[in-house]
Design a protein around this motif. Structure first.
Motif, PDB file in Angstrom:
ATOM      1  N   THR A  60       0.823  -1.383  -0.121  1.00 38.42           N
ATOM      2  CA  THR A  60      -0.104   0.024   0.050  1.00 38.42           C
ATOM      3  C   THR A  60       0.633   1.129  -0.024  1.00 38.42           C
ATOM      4  OG1 THR A  60      -0.200   0.326   2.386  1.00 38.42           O
ATOM      5  CG2 THR A  60      -1.401  -1.299   1.400  1.00 38.42           C
ATOM      6  N   ASP A  61       0.371   2.225   0.008  1.00 40.14           N
ATOM      7  CA  ASP A  61       0.827   3.634  -0.096  1.00 40.14           C
ATOM      8  C   ASP A  61       0.937   3.998   1.513  1.00 40.14           C
ATOM      9  OD1 ASP A  61       1.271   3.623  -2.692  1.00 40.14           O
ATOM     10  OD2 ASP A  61      -0.804   4.895  -2.939  1.00 40.14           O
ATOM     11  N   TYR A  62       0.553   3.374   2.408  1.00 43.70           N
ATOM     12  CA  TYR A  62       0.950   3.488   3.942  1.00 43.70           C
ATOM     13  C   TYR A  62       2.324   3.186   4.475  1.00 43.70           C
ATOM     14  CZ  TYR A  62      -4.099   4.553   3.784  1.00 43.70           C
ATOM     15  OH  TYR A  62      -5.394   5.095   3.237  1.00 43.70           O
ATOM     16  N   VAL A 272      -8.907   1.543   7.582  1.00 44.02           N
ATOM     17  CA  VAL A 272      -8.792   0.365   8.219  1.00 44.02           C
ATOM     18  C   VAL A 272      -9.265  -0.805   7.407  1.00 44.02           C
ATOM     19  CG1 VAL A 272     -10.167  -0.797  10.038  1.00 44.02           C
ATOM     20  CG2 VAL A 272      -9.609   1.517  10.607  1.00 44.02           C
ATOM     21  N   GLU A 273     -10.085  -0.664   6.514  1.00 40.86           N
ATOM     22  CA  GLU A 273     -10.490  -1.621   5.388  1.00 40.86           C
ATOM     23  C   GLU A 273      -9.149  -1.742   4.597  1.00 40.86           C
ATOM     24  OE1 GLU A 273     -13.297  -2.947   1.771  1.00 40.86           O
ATOM     25  OE2 GLU A 273     -13.401  -0.934   2.635  1.00 40.86           O
ATOM     26  N   THR A 274      -8.284  -1.086   4.222  1.00 39.16           N
ATOM     27  CA  THR A 274      -7.126  -1.290   3.551  1.00 39.16           C
ATOM     28  C   THR A 274      -6.153  -2.150   4.334  1.00 39.16           C
ATOM     29  OG1 THR A 274      -7.592   0.504   2.078  1.00 39.16           O
ATOM     30  CG2 THR A 274      -5.310  -0.222   2.018  1.00 39.16           C
ATOM     31  N   VAL A 275      -5.924  -1.794   5.408  1.00 35.06           N
ATOM     32  CA  VAL A 275      -5.013  -2.087   6.424  1.00 35.06           C
ATOM     33  C   VAL A 275      -5.355  -3.618   6.513  1.00 35.06           C
ATOM     34  CG1 VAL A 275      -3.483  -2.139   8.795  1.00 35.06           C
ATOM     35  CG2 VAL A 275      -3.908  -0.062   7.223  1.00 35.06           C
ATOM     36  N   ASP A 281      -4.972 -10.668   3.410  1.00 39.05           N
ATOM     37  CA  ASP A 281      -4.479 -11.320   1.977  1.00 39.05           C
ATOM     38  C   ASP A 281      -3.159 -11.461   1.927  1.00 39.05           C
ATOM     39  OD1 ASP A 281      -7.107 -10.957   1.683  1.00 39.05           O
ATOM     40  OD2 ASP A 281      -6.864  -9.189  -0.158  1.00 39.05           O
ATOM     41  N   ASN A 282      -2.229 -11.231   2.579  1.00 38.65           N
ATOM     42  CA  ASN A 282      -0.793 -11.507   2.535  1.00 38.65           C
ATOM     43  C   ASN A 282      -0.320 -12.274   3.835  1.00 38.65           C
ATOM     44  OD1 ASN A 282       0.026 -10.043  -0.256  1.00 38.65           O
ATOM     45  ND2 ASN A 282      -1.071  -8.746   1.162  1.00 38.65           N
ATOM     46  N   GLU A 311     -15.224  -4.295   9.448  1.00 33.92           N
ATOM     47  CA  GLU A 311     -16.657  -4.958   8.823  1.00 33.92           C
ATOM     48  C   GLU A 311     -16.771  -5.324   7.423  1.00 33.92           C
ATOM     49  OE1 GLU A 311     -21.014  -4.857  11.549  1.00 33.92           O
ATOM     50  OE2 GLU A 311     -19.682  -3.020  11.278  1.00 33.92           O
ATOM     51  N   ALA A 312     -16.328  -4.085   6.855  1.00 36.71           N
ATOM     52  CA  ALA A 312     -16.405  -4.320   5.228  1.00 36.71           C
ATOM     53  C   ALA A 312     -15.564  -5.326   4.778  1.00 36.71           C
ATOM     54  CB  ALA A 312     -15.954  -2.599   4.762  1.00 36.71           C
TER      55      ALA A 312
END
Length: 315
Positions: A60-62, A272-275, A281-282, A311-312
């Protein structure tokens, strides 16, 4: 005989952690930098958090700014004050903090803004002593000098709960409070009779001690395990397998709580969903407690409301 757990020490620790909170990091100029509060460097939280940092920064970009802290109790206070975006905590501490339970002094002081992301792995209670100490049961700790973990840590809360359930109350022992590395040094040097370490086995500080000194792990007997789980439902039965640590040739029966990722309701849902998605997923890239961290079990033992971003992902 079962003993009701006195959580006065928990409240004291929460207050201390709140007063000594780290400087806020959510005000970083770089909005893509996320503050992630872990635990002491000798436990599991810190290396696991750096696993997550590597994964998130690769995909990610984070950027994750991982900080060593006093762990669960300090971390819930930091989340409550929005001084971190994410933290690792124990599920029992999450429940206490969110609900303001445990002692009358917490009534009306609920940390209702903290949110769950995922549960991860069992946090196993280790009770360590020198091999020739003669300490074979938790009850044998009566009258001893015991390191119960950092003041204000989840380890301290768990240690005091277990001791009290075994009939060992304040005044029955001398308490020492340090991080895991110092606690294991104290065992090696004979400065304490026993030390509590809570973490996913193998815990680095315990491994280091076992590789340089002869130690014993004190079993939590079956009757005491039943009493502990009856008095505090967040505990579960657990086993430290033989050969996990040098010189420990038989399984050691004990109890555990759950480690979890937490956040607060001020963190953007997409963040939160991205993290969360990136970590799970990894998950094959995780090398700490990888056998336990799985999307299918990531809500087992979740004691508080999920963040909408988590939750998403979990649906």
């Amino acid at each position: 005989m079962r003993h009701n757990i006195n959580r006065r020490q928990f409240v004291t620790a929460v207050g201390a952690a709140g007063m000594a909170g780290l400087a806020g990091c959510s005000g970083e100029d770089d909005e893509d930098t996320l503050s992630w509060h872990a635990g002491g460097t000798g436990g599991t939280y810190y290396p696991l958090s750096n696993n997550f940092k590597t994964i998130v920064e690769e995909h990610t970009d984070y950027s994750l700014q991982v900080q060593s802290t006093g762990a669960s109790l300090e971390n819930v206070g930091n989340l409550n004050r929005e001084e971190a975006e994410f933290a690792l905590i124990q599920n029992d501490i999450a429940y206490f903090a969110y609900n303001g339970t445990g002692h009358e002094d917490l009534e009306g002081n609920e940390m209702e803004n903290i949110r769950g992301v995922a549960t991860l792995y069992p946090e196993t209670i280790h009770v360590i002593t020198q091999d020739d100490s003669g300490i074979e049961t938790i009850e044998d700790l009566d009258g001893g000098t015991i390191n119960t973990g950092d003041a204000g840590s989840g380890t301290q809360v768990n240690a005091l709960q277990i001791l009290e359930t075994a009939g060992i109350e304040e005044g029955d022992f001398t308490e020492q409070n340090t991080d895991f590395d110092t606690a294991t040094d104290q065992i090696r040097d004979g400065d304490v009779d026993a030390a509590f370490v809570v973490g996913g086995w193998p815990v680095g500080s315990v491994e280091n001690l076992a590789n340089s000194a002869e130690i014993s792990l004190v079993e939590v007997s079956s009757d005491l395990r039943e009493d502990i789980m009856g008095a505090a439902e967040w505990f579960a039965e657990d086993t430290i397998p033989a050969e996990t640590y040098e010189g420990i040739d038989e399984d050691v029966e004990t109890v555990s709580v759950q480690a979890m990722i937490a956040t607060h309701d001020g963190v953007d849902d997409d963040v939160v969903e991205t993290v969360t998605e990136t970590i799970f997923d990894n998950a094959d890239d995780i090398d700490q407690k990888a056998e336990f961290i799985d999307v299918d079990s990531a809500q087992d033992g979740m004691p508080i409301d999920l963040h909408p971003g988590a939750e998403a992902y979990f649906g």
